[in-house]
Scaffold this motif. Structure first.
Motif, PDB file in Angstrom:
ATOM      1  N   UNK A   8       0.838  -1.211   0.000  1.00 42.78           N
ATOM      2  CA  UNK A   8       0.000   0.000   0.000  1.00 42.78           C
ATOM      3  C   UNK A   8       0.871   1.258   0.000  1.00 42.78           C
ATOM      4  N   UNK A   9       2.010   1.189   0.732  1.00 40.31           N
ATOM      5  CA  UNK A   9       2.906   2.358   0.771  1.00 40.31           C
ATOM      6  C   UNK A   9       3.508   2.617  -0.601  1.00 40.31           C
ATOM      7  N   UNK A  10       3.954   1.566  -1.260  1.00 36.62           N
ATOM      8  CA  UNK A  10       4.599   1.728  -2.569  1.00 36.62           C
ATOM      9  C   UNK A  10       3.662   2.450  -3.538  1.00 36.62           C
ATOM     10  N   UNK A  11       2.412   2.074  -3.495  1.00 37.19           N
ATOM     11  CA  UNK A  11       1.452   2.693  -4.421  1.00 37.19           C
ATOM     12  C   UNK A  11       0.881   4.004  -3.871  1.00 37.19           C
ATOM     13  N   UNK A  12       1.248   4.269  -2.619  1.00 37.58           N
ATOM     14  CA  UNK A  12       0.724   5.459  -1.980  1.00 37.58           C
ATOM     15  C   UNK A  12      -0.809   5.443  -1.904  1.00 37.58           C
ATOM     16  N   UNK A  13      -1.342   4.272  -1.636  1.00 35.44           N
ATOM     17  CA  UNK A  13      -2.799   4.134  -1.500  1.00 35.44           C
ATOM     18  C   UNK A  13      -3.185   4.293  -0.034  1.00 35.44           C
TER      19      UNK A  13
END
Ligand code: GLU
Length: 555
Positions: free
Chosen positions: A272-277
């Protein structure tokens, strides 16, 4: 710049059919327009055709969490592990849920169709979406193809075991991580099989704290595993990647799932962090346990324990209201107290709280459920028992159904014995159990009888009692008059009509009024324990009573 071009070539080679972008999907599945605080929850089973008690509890909690806040509860079918799919597996699940009033607002409604605008709600139909998200990672250099064969992975694992190192595909063990983009492109062109792995940006030595709605804050090492995102054979995603993509695009706010997923929590948080979701909230549920015959606390097993299968309750005819009350009881530790304080309120008025879930797992006690069921059934009106039993028997006991259908008034009167009072009789555990308590009231079942008279067993004496009763005392106009007559009969025949007198001086009598009543009761029903004998006799009526007495004498 050069690498960007190469990454583009690699990504196109890996996902030649992707022609949408993440932004396109963001537009197709916008943030939901719900009131503040509304929860979006889901039940996400594999299409195995049935629901286990643990999953039912999870579905029940998710559904309740959404309902309490005017949110959305949806059903997503997770069929990326095609080995777990069975024919009509979705319909089976839907039926199990429906039997307990768990009706999703969105999602699959049969094997092929769904409702709702955040679909497809079955993972095998979302391949293109996963590939779009994965292609993005490849383009960014955050995912890569891994060509390691099973044997190589096993070898790495063995080395890790021997050296007592952490098991997994990470750091220097992640061989394909260090392939150049060119090399990767070449291997794909050469037709080598591959999976797609995350290039994890994490460092195992960093500590992170993640919040679980049930357990509070939990400290983990950061994820550094290059987990598989897309599998090689069917190009479907792993659970980890599908969870990210689906729960993001379906705009799930609360994930309720089994505690076996806690270990992967850092992976999901990282994705989720990588995609900034926006990150959903997580509630990891403990195991559903039972205390077995040997007093051992163990996992409720779908193989060993019939009460683990949800179908069992439906087949047994345990009222769904009782199951729901029980589920709520084990779901939230404060529910029983709430119910005691609000006996007339509906369960829907109770506010579910993730924090009131037991973190150490749930003890499932089927006898407690049976007790709730007994209480629940005792409070129903006779007409409700009749209607519900008719529905039940229509599905499970055609013969009894026909009898009930043809004897509506009589059956309802039977169910009404010692009912609709302050202290109603509590003997029915379930709809299937009712027949065990009333069969003798129906001539159709009053055959092949064995009479067990317990105390007065002499055939001549039994005959005398029965004949005396039939000759002189057959009057059911009033309960008191009737009972006085029985007493009078006792005096005539040498039985104590008063229990006190009998207890004081038992030798003076052949027995007591209780023993005489037992003879009549057994002769009419074969049972020593029944509801009120007078009520039973009234319902049977004179001619049936006589007929049964004769039958008994001749037996
Ligand atoms: N299909 C997963 C399972 O059955 C779902 C877990 C989840 O709810 O995220 O375990």
């Amino acid at each position: 710049m050069e690498n960007e071009k190469e990454l583009r070539e690699l990504a196109d080679l890996m996902f030649p059919n992707v022609n949408k972008t993440i932004e396109d999907y963001e537009k197709m599945y916008p943030e939901r327009n719900l009131e503040d605080g509304a929860r979006v929850t889901r039940f996400a089973p594999s299409p195995t055709g049935f629901v286990h008690m643990g999953s039912l509890l999870s579905a029940f909690e998710s559904c309740k969490a959404a309902r309490d806040t005017n949110g959305i509860f949806y059903l997503r079918i997770e069929d990326t592990d095609q080995k777990r799919s069975v024919e009509n597996g979705i319909v089976g699940i839907l039926n199990d849920l429906k039997n307990f009033d768990i009706i999703p607002d969105e999602g699959m409604i049969n094997e092929y169709e769904s409702i709702g605008s955040y679909g497809p709600y079955i993972q095998s139909e979302r391949k293109e979406i996963y590939h779009t998200f994965c292609k993005y990672l490849v383009l960014k250099g955050l995912a890569y193809p891994c060509f390691c064969k099973e044997e190589e992975l096993n070898e790495t694992r063995e080395i890790q075991e021997i050296n007592k190192e952490r098991i997994g595909y990470y750091g220097s063990f992640a061989k394909c991580r260090s392939l150049t983009t060119k090399e990767a492109i070449q291997k794909i062109k050469d037709g080598e099989e591959y999976v797609v792995r995350l290039k994890s940006p994490g460092n195992f030595n960093n500590k992170i704290v993640l919040h679980d709605e049930v357990r509070g804050d939990i400290e983990f090492p950061e994820n550094d595993l290059d987990i598989v995102l897309i599998k090689s054979t069917d190009k479907l995603p792993t659970y980890h990647f599908a969870h990210l993509v689906d729960d993001h695009l379906m705009r799930t706010t609360h994930i309720t799932r089994g505690e076996e997923w806690i270990a992967s929590f850092p992976i999901h948080d990282q994705l989720f962090s990588i995609f900034n979701f926006k990150k959903p909230k997580y509630a990891h549920l403990g195991l559903v346990m039972k205390i077995d015959e040997n007093g051992v606390r163990r996992k409720l097993s779908k193989r060993k324990d019939k009460e683990a299968s949800v179908e069992y309750y439906h087949k047994e005819g345990i009222p769904k209201e009782a199951v729901k009350l029980y589920l709520m009881t084990i779901a939230n530790s404060n529910f029983e107290e709430w119910l005691d304080n609000n006996p007339d309120k509906d369960i829907s008025e109770f506010k579910f709280d993730f924090k009131k879930i037991s973190a150490s797992g749930t003890l499932f006690d089927v006898n407690k459920l049976f007790n709730i069921s007994k209480n629940y059934l005792s409070r129903l009106k006779a007409t409700e028992i009749y209607d519900n039993l008719l529905t039940y028997t229509k599905e499970f006991d055609q013969e009894f159904y026909d009898i009930l259908k043809n004897n509506k008034e009589y059956a309802t009167l039977i169910f009404n014995i010692e009912r609709e009072s302050v202290k109603p009789r509590k003997d029915y555990i379930s709809y299937s159990d009712i027949k065990n308590h009333v069969w003798y009231m129906f001539d159709e079942y009053f055959t092949n009888l064995t009479y067990d008279f317990v105390k007065i067993t002499n055939k001549e004496e039994i005959k005398t009692i029965i004949e005396t009763y039939v000759d002189k005392y057959l009057d059911l106009s009033d309960k008191d008059i009737w009972f006085n007559k029985i007493k009078e009969m006792c005096d005539t025949l040498g039985y104590a009509s008063n229990m006190k007198d009998y207890k004081k001086n038992p030798e003076a009598y052949k027995g007591s009024v209780a023993d005489v009543s037992t003879v009549l009761r057994v002769a009419l029903t074969t049972k020593t324990n029944t509801p009120d004998l007078y009520e039973i006799m009234k319902l049977l009526g004179d001619s049936k009573i006589k007929e049964r007495f004769i039958k008994c004498i001749n037996a």
